[in-house]
Design a protein around this motif. Structure first.
Motif, mmCIF file in Angstrom:
data_model
loop_
_atom_site.group_PDB
_atom_site.id
_atom_site.type_symbol
_atom_site.label_atom_id
_atom_site.label_comp_id
_atom_site.label_asym_id
_atom_site.label_seq_id
_atom_site.Cartn_x
_atom_site.Cartn_y
_atom_site.Cartn_z
ATOM 1 N N THR A 90 -79.759 11.929 134.921
ATOM 2 C CA THR A 90 -79.894 12.624 136.243
ATOM 3 C C THR A 90 -80.804 14.192 136.252
ATOM 4 O OG1 THR A 90 -77.619 11.857 136.827
ATOM 5 C CG2 THR A 90 -78.399 13.610 138.154
ATOM 6 N N VAL A 91 -81.723 14.111 136.671
ATOM 7 C CA VAL A 91 -82.703 15.410 136.848
ATOM 8 C C VAL A 91 -82.098 16.215 137.882
ATOM 9 C CG1 VAL A 91 -84.832 16.226 137.147
ATOM 10 C CG2 VAL A 91 -84.629 13.758 136.221
ATOM 11 N N VAL A 92 -81.583 17.323 137.291
ATOM 12 C CA VAL A 92 -81.133 18.492 138.250
ATOM 13 C C VAL A 92 -82.061 19.655 138.070
ATOM 14 C CG1 VAL A 92 -78.629 17.450 138.105
ATOM 15 C CG2 VAL A 92 -79.562 19.192 136.524
ATOM 16 N N GLY A 93 -81.830 20.233 139.321
ATOM 17 C CA GLY A 93 -82.470 21.547 139.691
ATOM 18 C C GLY A 93 -82.740 22.032 140.795
ATOM 19 N N VAL A 94 -83.087 23.167 141.021
ATOM 20 C CA VAL A 94 -83.009 23.983 142.553
ATOM 21 C C VAL A 94 -83.907 23.109 143.404
ATOM 22 C CG1 VAL A 94 -82.703 26.236 141.808
ATOM 23 C CG2 VAL A 94 -85.094 25.278 142.177
ATOM 24 N N GLY A 95 -83.685 23.181 144.649
ATOM 25 C CA GLY A 95 -84.375 22.737 145.767
ATOM 26 C C GLY A 95 -85.999 22.826 145.692
ATOM 27 N N GLY A 96 -86.737 22.046 145.787
ATOM 28 C CA GLY A 96 -88.380 22.465 145.564
ATOM 29 C C GLY A 96 -88.945 22.331 144.164
ATOM 30 N N VAL A 97 -88.014 22.034 143.168
ATOM 31 C CA VAL A 97 -88.588 22.285 141.954
ATOM 32 C C VAL A 97 -89.347 21.020 141.250
ATOM 33 C CG1 VAL A 97 -86.576 21.174 140.527
ATOM 34 C CG2 VAL A 97 -87.977 23.378 139.546
ATOM 35 N N GLY A 98 -89.417 19.966 142.098
ATOM 36 C CA GLY A 98 -90.028 18.846 141.740
ATOM 37 C C GLY A 98 -89.384 17.580 140.998
ATOM 38 N N LYS A 99 -87.875 17.750 141.062
ATOM 39 C CA LYS A 99 -86.973 16.640 140.699
ATOM 40 C C LYS A 99 -87.578 15.253 141.087
ATOM 41 C CE LYS A 99 -83.446 18.500 142.620
ATOM 42 N NZ LYS A 99 -83.786 19.535 143.268
ATOM 43 N N THR A 100 -87.796 14.985 142.371
ATOM 44 C CA THR A 100 -88.148 13.771 142.736
ATOM 45 C C THR A 100 -89.593 13.306 142.490
ATOM 46 O OG1 THR A 100 -86.792 13.966 144.931
ATOM 47 C CG2 THR A 100 -88.474 12.138 144.923
ATOM 48 N N ARG A 101 -90.430 14.322 142.521
ATOM 49 C CA ARG A 101 -92.068 13.915 142.013
ATOM 50 C C ARG A 101 -91.883 13.544 140.536
ATOM 51 N NH1 ARG A 101 -97.065 14.958 143.957
ATOM 52 N NH2 ARG A 101 -98.498 13.485 143.083
ATOM 53 N N LEU A 102 -91.178 14.096 139.799
ATOM 54 C CA LEU A 102 -90.978 13.893 138.114
ATOM 55 C C LEU A 102 -90.373 12.628 137.863
ATOM 56 C CD1 LEU A 102 -91.555 14.764 135.218
ATOM 57 C CD2 LEU A 102 -89.275 15.656 135.406
ATOM 58 N N ALA A 103 -89.212 12.261 138.604
ATOM 59 C CA ALA A 103 -88.586 11.240 138.471
ATOM 60 C C ALA A 103 -89.417 9.917 138.956
ATOM 61 C CB ALA A 103 -87.360 10.992 139.334
ATOM 62 N N LEU A 104 -90.210 10.083 139.907
ATOM 63 C CA LEU A 104 -90.879 9.077 140.364
ATOM 64 C C LEU A 104 -92.315 8.514 139.434
ATOM 65 C CD1 LEU A 104 -91.095 9.476 144.280
ATOM 66 C CD2 LEU A 104 -89.777 7.586 143.092
ATOM 67 N N ARG A 105 -92.707 10.002 139.110
ATOM 68 C CA ARG A 105 -94.025 9.487 138.065
ATOM 69 C C ARG A 105 -93.399 9.046 136.733
ATOM 70 N NH1 ARG A 105 -99.513 10.039 137.973
ATOM 71 N NH2 ARG A 105 -100.185 10.875 135.702
ATOM 72 N N THR A 106 -92.362 9.363 136.386
ATOM 73 C CA THR A 106 -91.763 8.797 135.301
ATOM 74 C C THR A 106 -91.562 7.324 135.186
ATOM 75 O OG1 THR A 106 -90.841 11.086 134.591
ATOM 76 C CG2 THR A 106 -89.847 9.095 133.116
ATOM 77 N N ALA A 107 -90.633 6.895 136.297
ATOM 78 C CA ALA A 107 -90.346 5.731 136.638
ATOM 79 C C ALA A 107 -91.493 4.720 136.682
ATOM 80 C CB ALA A 107 -89.610 5.505 137.992
ATOM 81 N N THR A 108 -92.716 5.483 137.192
ATOM 82 C CA THR A 108 -93.784 4.576 137.278
ATOM 83 C C THR A 108 -94.434 4.177 136.021
ATOM 84 O OG1 THR A 108 -94.434 5.522 139.670
ATOM 85 C CG2 THR A 108 -96.533 4.497 138.199
ATOM 86 N N GLU A 109 -94.359 5.153 135.143
ATOM 87 C CA GLU A 109 -94.984 5.065 133.872
ATOM 88 C C GLU A 109 -94.082 4.037 132.976
ATOM 89 O OE1 GLU A 109 -97.830 6.171 132.644
ATOM 90 O OE2 GLU A 109 -98.156 6.911 134.469
#
Length: 760
Positions: free
Chosen positions: A34-53
């Motif tokens: 689980t990637v956790v962090g404050v709102g707007g820190v880029g959690k979703t973008r990092l998760a999607l980028r990693t999942a794609t890779e």
């Protein structure tokens, strides 16, 4: 089924090299990260980028489930079923469908936006991980799931170098001049230019007079200002992107001064005292202040949309004296230019979406204006009108577009149903909407979700008898197709009794019709013929003509075919096909083609039967109607054996088995509907031998529904016909243009007269 539903990146992924490598490594050792962090820190973008890779690691694909639009915890499992492209018509709980699908697959699930539903989401994730050993979950949220075995990956803001690079790149995309990023270096994109009349470098106004707040700086001073801006925004990607959206109009120094004034106010003069979550909130609030009053009001009102929305919806829901509808397009453009909205182009046309964090800020302002309830009602009213329009247009050439539009509007339709169920006085609206959407539940492969909403709506008391009657017969229809005869009889009996008391002959006709459908699927052909015939007489007397009425005629044709009246069945089916072709209706036409295909096979016209059935498969696949699809595939298997290809016939027969498992009881438990399967099995086994037949059958069983469709449509050229199934089978959904309500600026009126499915 597609191996991945991950969205394509709209712009370059900047930085996070170390974090991505660490997250990739964790996915190799932990089944729940689980990637956790404050709102707007880029959690979703990092998760999607990693999942794609890493998707090559997962032989059965990577799927994204976004839970942010959901309000009802009961829909979490349905959202996951949808994410995996599963269509299940049975009354089974969706979590059982998920477990069965995932049990022997190696899959990565990306779970995003679960925070508000964590208490209900966590137990489901735990159950899936326990019962599906090949499943890995990559979650992104502001808090952990707190499930045993979870690895928490805290995501910090961007480092200074990455933050500067992100700011510079997004500013260039917005049309700002190149920003100095290190020393005297300048970052820009090709084509980036200074907007006419404004110098962002010097802060000059359109008249040429320098802004006293922003004297000209040396390149080194500008580079330091860029770094300082990134530091003041704590390297939070969303805050940086919002700032970048302002750089075509303001210099970095101007922007920094305005932002610093706001920070000083909130931090009570203590520089750097703001925690990161308040940094983002401040950046969003500062963006809010820089908007015009109209843009701020639109921002607040847009927060009631739980998913992507189109221009027509915004003009109706958000428009008013303070926001004239003719101003909405320009105001949307302003919010889009400031990175407060994202544009999305999909099958239903152009839509816009507001990021969750930005929408949450707007929702607070809407609440402060004491306007939330009114705006939620306007949102509901628009989508109730849209549902009414879609129901009417279902019986028209726009039927494929209606299917696409309904799919796109699903988050909003769910929100509308939620609101109706929340308000005690609106129970009748919940019943009306759940009933109006019968075509989405039955025709577009959402029986299970439809049952969820219909059960909930009918559990509420209502004095509006017409809405309850419609919900009852639709519930009965759904239950019949799910194989739940007990629930079907209860709903249809109540509908018939209440319709008689209310003197509502149309609702009574629908109840009689669906009781006849139940008799058809339970092999009581004389009763089916009697009840459906009586319903058709009532429909004609009342002037009712729509997809349901034509479906009754097809069902009567089936009953007569099973009773041996081939000529009568053929006449009824050809009449339905003719009416459907006149009206542009496809869904009911597919069932008429099925009956005609059966009759053609029975007459030995195998080439004609194949042509009819491949067209049927194509249409049902487009609508995700698994009932019609599996019936056609199974009959096509028999046609294939009859044409002299028992091996392919056995494969197709095996391919039908997993589809039936998602539909419910195989062939409805009916001996009549089982005849094609039994005959196909006997003939194929006689031709191949038991061992070869079982091997081919197992090959078919291993195919996915999508592979079964492809096999049915393209499995070979039929020598007797002399042309491929691709030539003979239309693909109505492949070239459908953007769907929408033409020329609308308000929702469609609710039908009150006869002639539409909404009647009754």
């Amino acid at each position: 089924m597609r191996r991945s539903n991950l969205p394509a990146e709209l712009n370059r992924f900047v930085g996070r090299t170390t974090e991505q490598a660490a997250l990739t490594a964790l996915l190799g050792t932990s089944r729940l990260v689980t990637v956790v962090g404050v709102g707007g820190v880029g959690k979703t973008r990092l998760a999607l980028r990693t999942a794609t890779e890493v998707q090559k690691r997962y032989g059965d694909g990577v799927r994204l489930a976004g839970l942010a639009p959901l309000r009802d915890p009961g829909l979490i499992a349905y959202a996951l079923v949808e994410a995996f492209d599963l269509t299940d018509h049975t009354p089974r709980p969706p979590r059982e469908v998920l477990v069965e699908h995932l049990a022997e697959r190696r899959t990565l699930l990306v779970l995003d936006g679960f925070e508000h539903l964590v208490e209900d989401c966590a137990p489901l994730v735990r159950e899936l991980l326990e019962r599906a050993p090949g499943l890995t979950v990559l979650a992104a949220g502001r808090r952990p799931l707190r499930v045993p075995g979870e690895t928490v990956f805290p995501l910090a803001p961007l480092g200074e170098a990455d933050a500067v690079e992100l700011l510079a790149e997004r500013a260039a995309e917005a049309g700002a001049p190149g920003l100095p990023t290190a020393g005297t270096g300048v970052a820009s994109l090709p084509g980036a230019r200074v907007p006419m009349g404004i110098s962002a470098r010097t802060g000059a106004t359109p008249t040429g007079a320098p802004d006293r707040e922003a004297p000209a700086q040396s390149p080194a001073g500008e580079a330091e200002a860029v770094r300082e801006l990134c530091r003041r925004l704590d390297g939070i990607p969303l805050a940086l992107e919002l700032a970048a959206g302002r750089l075509p109009l303001l210099s970095v120094e101007q922007l920094l001064r305005r932002l610093d004034d706001r920070f000083r106010l909130l931090a009570d003069g203590t520089r750097g005292a703001l925690p990161r979550h308040r940094t983002l909130r401040t950046a969003i609030g500062w963006s809010h202040e820089l908007c015009t009053p109209e843009e701020r009001l639109l921002w607040a009102r847009l927060s009631v949309f739980p998913g992507a929305f189109d221009l027509d919806a915004v003009e109706y829901v958000c428009g008013g004296p303070e926001l004239p509808p003719e101003r909405i397009l320009d105001l949307l453009g302003g919010l889009l230019a400031q990175s407060l909205l994202v544009r999305e182009d999909g099958p239903a046309g152009t839509a816009y979406r507001m990021l969750d964090t930005v929408a949450a800020y707007g929702a607070e302002w809407l609440a402060a204006l004491d306007d939330t309830d009114r705006m939620r009602r306007r949102h509901r009213d628009w989508y109730m009108g849209l549902a009414t329009w879609c129901e009417l247009e279902w019986f028209s050439p726009r039927q494929p577009e209606v299917a696409v539009l309904t799919e796109a509007a699903l988050p909003h339709l769910r929100a509308a149903l939620d609101l109706c169920l929340e308000l005690p006085d609106d129970a009748h609206l919940a019943q009306h909407l759940a009933g109006t959407l019968w075509f989405a539940w039955v025709g577009c492969g959402r029986l299970s979700e439809g049952r969820h909403w219909l059960d909930r709506a009918l559990a509420l008391a209502s004095d509006h008898e017409e809405a309850r009657l419609k919900a009852l017969w639709v519930l009965g229809y759904v239950a019949v197709l799910q194989g739940d005869g007990t629930a079907a009889v209860a709903a249809l009996h109540e509908c018939g009794e209440r319709a008689g008391a209310a003197r509502n002959p149309l609702a009574q006709a629908y109840a009689t019709h669906r009781m006849g459908c139940l008799a058809l699927l339970t092999d009581d052909m004389p009763r089916a013929e009697e009840l459906i015939g009586r319903a058709l007489d009532a429909y004609r007397e009342l002037g009712e003509l729509n997809s349901n009425v034509l479906m009754a005629q097809v069902e009567l044709a089936m009953a007569r075919a099973f009773l041996g009246d081939r000529e009568g069945a053929g006449a009824l089916s050809r009449e339905v096909r003719e009416i459907c072709e006149e009206r542009g209706e496809l869904w009911t036409k597919a069932y008429a083609l099925y009956v005609l295909g059966y009759l053609a096979w029975d007459a030995g016209a195998y080439g004609e039967a194949r042509e009819l059935l491949t067209a049927c498969v194509s249409i049902n696949d487009g609508f995700r109607d698994l009932v019609g699809l599996v019936l056609a595939v199974e009959l096509l298997a028999l046609v294939t054996v009859s044409e002299g290809d028992p091996l392919e016939g056995a494969v197709l027969q095996g391919a039908a088995v997993p589809v039936w498992d998602t539909v419910g009881v195989r062939r409805f438990g009916s001996e009549a509907f089982d005849v094609p399967r039994a005959l196909c099995a006997r003939r194929a086994e006689e031709a191949l031998g038991a061992e070869a037949y079982r091997a081919a059958f197992r090959t078919g069983q291993g195919l996915s529904a999508a592979e079964a469709v492809e096999r049915a449509l393209l499995a070979g050229r039929n020598p007797a016909v002399g042309r491929s199934t691709e030539e003979s089978a239309p693909r109505p959904f492949r070239a459908a243009g953007p769907a929408g309500v033409p020329g609308t600026r308000k929702p469609a009126d609710s039908p009150t007269g006869k002639g539409g499915e909404a009647a009754g």
